[in-house]
Design a protein around this motif. Structure first.
Motif, PDB file in Angstrom:
ATOM      1  N   ASP A 247       0.837  -1.201   0.000  1.00 35.85           N
ATOM      2  CA  ASP A 247       0.000   0.000   0.000  1.00 35.85           C
ATOM      3  C   ASP A 247       0.872   1.251   0.000  1.00 35.85           C
TER       4      ASP A 247
ATOM      5  N   GLY B 297       5.767   1.113  -3.897  1.00 28.52           N
ATOM      6  CA  GLY B 297       5.546   0.437  -5.167  1.00 28.52           C
ATOM      7  C   GLY B 297       6.663  -0.552  -5.460  1.00 28.52           C
TER       8      GLY B 297
ATOM      9  N   ASN C 153       4.319   5.279  -2.649  1.00 29.16           N
ATOM     10  CA  ASN C 153       3.129   5.540  -3.446  1.00 29.16           C
ATOM     11  C   ASN C 153       2.596   6.931  -3.088  1.00 29.16           C
ATOM     12  N   HIS C 154       1.867   7.538  -3.997  1.00 34.17           N
ATOM     13  CA  HIS C 154       1.300   8.859  -3.726  1.00 34.17           C
ATOM     14  C   HIS C 154       0.100   8.770  -2.793  1.00 34.17           C
TER      15      HIS C 154
ATOM     16  N   PHE D 188      -2.922   5.596  -0.964  1.00 36.53           N
ATOM     17  CA  PHE D 188      -3.379   4.212  -0.876  1.00 36.53           C
ATOM     18  C   PHE D 188      -4.776   4.182  -0.294  1.00 36.53           C
TER      19      PHE D 188
ATOM     20  N   TYR E 102      10.052  -3.778  -4.276  1.00 40.52           N
ATOM     21  CA  TYR E 102       9.533  -3.370  -2.967  1.00 40.52           C
ATOM     22  C   TYR E 102      10.630  -3.287  -1.904  1.00 40.52           C
TER      23      TYR E 102
END
Length: 183
Positions: free
Chosen positions: A22, A25, A31-32, A34, A81
């Motif tokens: 979440d 990436g 990530n921007h 989730f 990841y």
């Protein structure tokens, strides 16, 4: 974990449900945003959290670096990841396992995270920490900066404007300032 508790609209149960995939990436970058698992907003839509707070993002990166450096819960693919397993829990206990959930009928709670966070808050000088301390801190800080009730309500996933209003209007800091100026 404390940064997520105080700096996001997430409950402890929602914090417990965050998975590594979440937050990061395949490339290993954050990530921007989730989806928040387990609770829709007041319209019934999926709630999401934007990873846009630089202080929280720095803490996330430090935490992930710590897990990688200490080989905590490594995944099977070292070039994705950051070498961690994307389906694993983001926050883990001292035993390197996800915090446990307790089911009561059709509801769940996470007593282990609740106890851990309350202990951290007490160590930080909070006299009577509660599980609402995080949401209240988040909401009061944004409300004091001018965020309106409707936006706070959406971020918190509250179903009633009254719930959100009660959360921000019982600001202990404001009440202390009022009392200080009373005489």
């Amino acid at each position: 974990m404390l940064a997520f508790f105080l700096g996001t609209p997430l409950s402890t149960l929602e914090i417990n449900r965050i998975q590594l995939g979440d937050v990061i990436g395949k490339s290993g970058s954050l990530n921007h945003q989730f989806d928040i698992r387990g609770k829709a907003d007041y319209h019934g839509d999926t709630r999401f959290y934007c990873l846009s707070n630089m202080r929280i993002n720095t803490l996330i990166n430090n935490y992930l670096d710590y897990r990688v450096r200490n080989k905590i819960c490594r995944g099977n693919n070292p070039d994705q990841y950051r070498g961690l397993e994307p389906n694993d829990a983001f926050f883990i206990s001292y035993q390197n396992r996800p915090f446990s959930l307790i089911r009561q009928g059709d509801k769940y709670r996470c007593d282990a995270i609740n106890r851990h966070i309350k202990q951290l808050l007490r160590q930080g000088g909070v006299e009577k920490p509660s599980i609402l301390s995080g949401k209240r801190t988040f909401a009061v800080n944004l409300h004091t900066q001018g965020c309106d009730i409707a936006h706070l309500m959406a971020m918190l996933g509250d179903r009633s404007e009254e719930t959100t209003r009660r959360l921000v209007e019982t600001n202990p800091v404001s009440m202390a300032a009022i009392a200080a100026n009373a005489f």
